[in-house]
Design a protein around this motif. Structure first.
Motif, PDB file in Angstrom:
ATOM      1  N   GLY A 129     -73.066 -45.828 -67.946  1.00 57.75           N
ATOM      2  CA  GLY A 129     -73.912 -45.778 -66.783  1.00 57.75           C
ATOM      3  C   GLY A 129     -73.386 -45.824 -65.296  1.00 57.75           C
ATOM      4  N   TRP A 130     -74.327 -46.568 -64.615  1.00 61.54           N
ATOM      5  CA  TRP A 130     -73.809 -46.708 -63.366  1.00 61.54           C
ATOM      6  C   TRP A 130     -72.552 -47.703 -63.238  1.00 61.54           C
ATOM      7  N   ARG A 131     -72.521 -48.579 -63.913  1.00 65.24           N
ATOM      8  CA  ARG A 131     -71.306 -49.423 -63.855  1.00 65.24           C
ATOM      9  C   ARG A 131     -69.878 -48.738 -64.107  1.00 65.24           C
ATOM     10  N   ARG A 132     -70.069 -47.647 -64.988  1.00 66.95           N
ATOM     11  CA  ARG A 132     -68.896 -46.850 -65.240  1.00 66.95           C
ATOM     12  C   ARG A 132     -68.572 -45.948 -63.929  1.00 66.95           C
ATOM     13  N   GLY A 133     -69.596 -45.670 -63.055  1.00 71.24           N
ATOM     14  CA  GLY A 133     -69.318 -44.812 -62.010  1.00 71.24           C
ATOM     15  C   GLY A 133     -68.780 -45.913 -60.922  1.00 71.24           C
ATOM     16  N   ILE A 134     -69.073 -46.969 -60.765  1.00 72.85           N
ATOM     17  CA  ILE A 134     -68.716 -47.810 -60.061  1.00 72.85           C
ATOM     18  C   ILE A 134     -67.323 -48.196 -60.186  1.00 72.85           C
ATOM     19  N   LYS A 135     -66.839 -48.211 -61.551  1.00 72.93           N
ATOM     20  CA  LYS A 135     -65.822 -48.721 -61.914  1.00 72.93           C
ATOM     21  C   LYS A 135     -64.553 -47.414 -61.823  1.00 72.93           C
ATOM     22  N   ARG A 136     -65.106 -46.464 -61.816  1.00 74.37           N
ATOM     23  CA  ARG A 136     -64.439 -45.030 -61.715  1.00 74.37           C
ATOM     24  C   ARG A 136     -63.891 -44.983 -60.260  1.00 74.37           C
TER      25      ARG A 136
END
Length: 361
Positions: A129-136
């Motif tokens: 989710g949004w955590r993957r987006g931030i990490k990306r």
């Protein structure tokens, strides 16, 4: 004499630090001066004779320092470099912490950043989710407009999947010291019962998440062959034994624990098996080929597809096809592919050293 600086998280254990030390040895043998900087006080591995090495560590003393640890560590690195005025012809940062620190230091624009594992799998696969987006976003910010070295072509493809746009890229694999392997593989196998026996072999960390030892055992069982399976490595041994019992393989699987010298086993094995979900550049495949032993491997990220080329590609199997794994094991044993010098030539010390020397031009 050209001077190379290699920066790394730690020099205590693990495949990546050992690979950096093998690279150090290869560069020294090519008349290149090498300095090593460990960003941790943990230095247990033997440093090659002739290499200069230093520790530039930083331990946060507060929550505020922990939040700014990379920037503060970079300041410490800059202070150390200011006191050592010898210029470097090449700077290579190895592993993620070194990338973070060097990218904030005065070396940032000069450095090459070496990816020693699959970036998607290491940095994003456990995010949702949004955590993957931030990490990306963080990963892209780290590697955009940087000069990137990858151990394999598939490592670079993984970085592209993240959306990063490096300034320049090179594929330079790990060093394979074939002469040393050939010397060590002459030793006698310790277990008398295995000394004159054909067997399948697994060598690696006993980790179910990455190495997928459940797939290893199920694929071996699906092969229907009579040869025993020898497992060398430390880690989740109790869970491995439970899987062996579940599949009724107690009389066919030998678990030997870790071995300082696995090469006699590689030399005698009929085939080496790798069942991982992901790798960096699996040295064990290269070492097996150096022992003239063919390989069956999952076509995982990243490295097997880069190593197993030509006729050796018969040993690649889809990730989730246990039956195909079993069929391929039987096929490779019954009709082993020819392993030639060309399969290991890209990994020889002189080849890898020449590739790093080109980066200085």
């Amino acid at each position: 004499m050209p001077h190379v600086l290699l920066v790394i998280d730690q020099l205590t254990s693990g495949g990546a630090p050992r690979s950096v030390l093998k690279l150090t040895r290869a560069l020294l043998e090519s008349n290149i001066r090498v300095s090593l900087i460990s960003l941790s006080e943990r230095v247990a591995l033997p440093i090659p004779e002739g290499a200069e090495w230093h520790v530039v560590a930083f331990t946060p003393a507060s929550r505020w320092e922990k939040l700014r640890r990379y920037q503060l560590h970079a300041r410490r690195l800059d202070a150390f470099l200011a006191s050592h005025t010898t210029p470097f012809n090449l700077v290579v940062a190895n592993l993620h912490q070194a990338h973070q620190v060097v990218s904030r230091s005065t070396l940032a624009k000069q450095a090459w950043y070496c990816l020693r594992s699959d970036p998607w799998q290491e940095l994003l696969s456990n995010k949702r989710g949004w955590r993957r987006g931030i990490k990306r976003h963080k990963v892209r910010r780290l590697y955009d407009n940087k000069r990137i070295i990858a151990l394999s072509r598939t490592n670079l493809e993984s970085l592209g999947r993240i959306g990063s746009q490096p300034q320049a890229t090179r594929v330079i694999p790990n060093v394979l010291h074939v002469e040393n392997i050939h010397r060590l593989m002459q030793a006698r196998i310790a277990e008398p019962e295995l000394q004159d026996t054909d067997f399948c072999l697994f060598v690696g960390r006993l980790n179910f998440r990455s190495k997928r030892l459940d797939r290893l055992l199920e694929g071996y069982l699906a092969s229907g062959i009579d040869l025993p399976l020898v497992v060398i490595g430390d880690g989740e041994n109790e869970r491995l034994q439970q899987e062996v019992i579940r599949l009724g393989l107690q009389d066919r699987v030998w678990t030997l624990g870790g071995r300082d010298n696995p090469y006699p086993y590689m030399r005698q094995a009929s085939v080496l098996l790798l069942s991982s979900d992901y790798e960096g550049l699996p040295n064990v495949l290269l070492e097996s080929l150096a022992c003239d032993t063919p390989v069956v491997s999952t076509d995982c990220l990243s490295g097997p597809r880069d190593i197993l080329v030509g006729e050796l590609a018969r040993g690649l199997v889809p990730l989730e096809d246990t039956q195909a794994f079993g069929r391929t094991v039987r096929d490779i044993i019954e009709h082993p592919p020819a392993i030639t010098h060309e399969h290991i030539a890209p990994y020889l010390p002189q080849t890898v050293s020449a590739a790093y020397r080109e980066l200085m031009e």
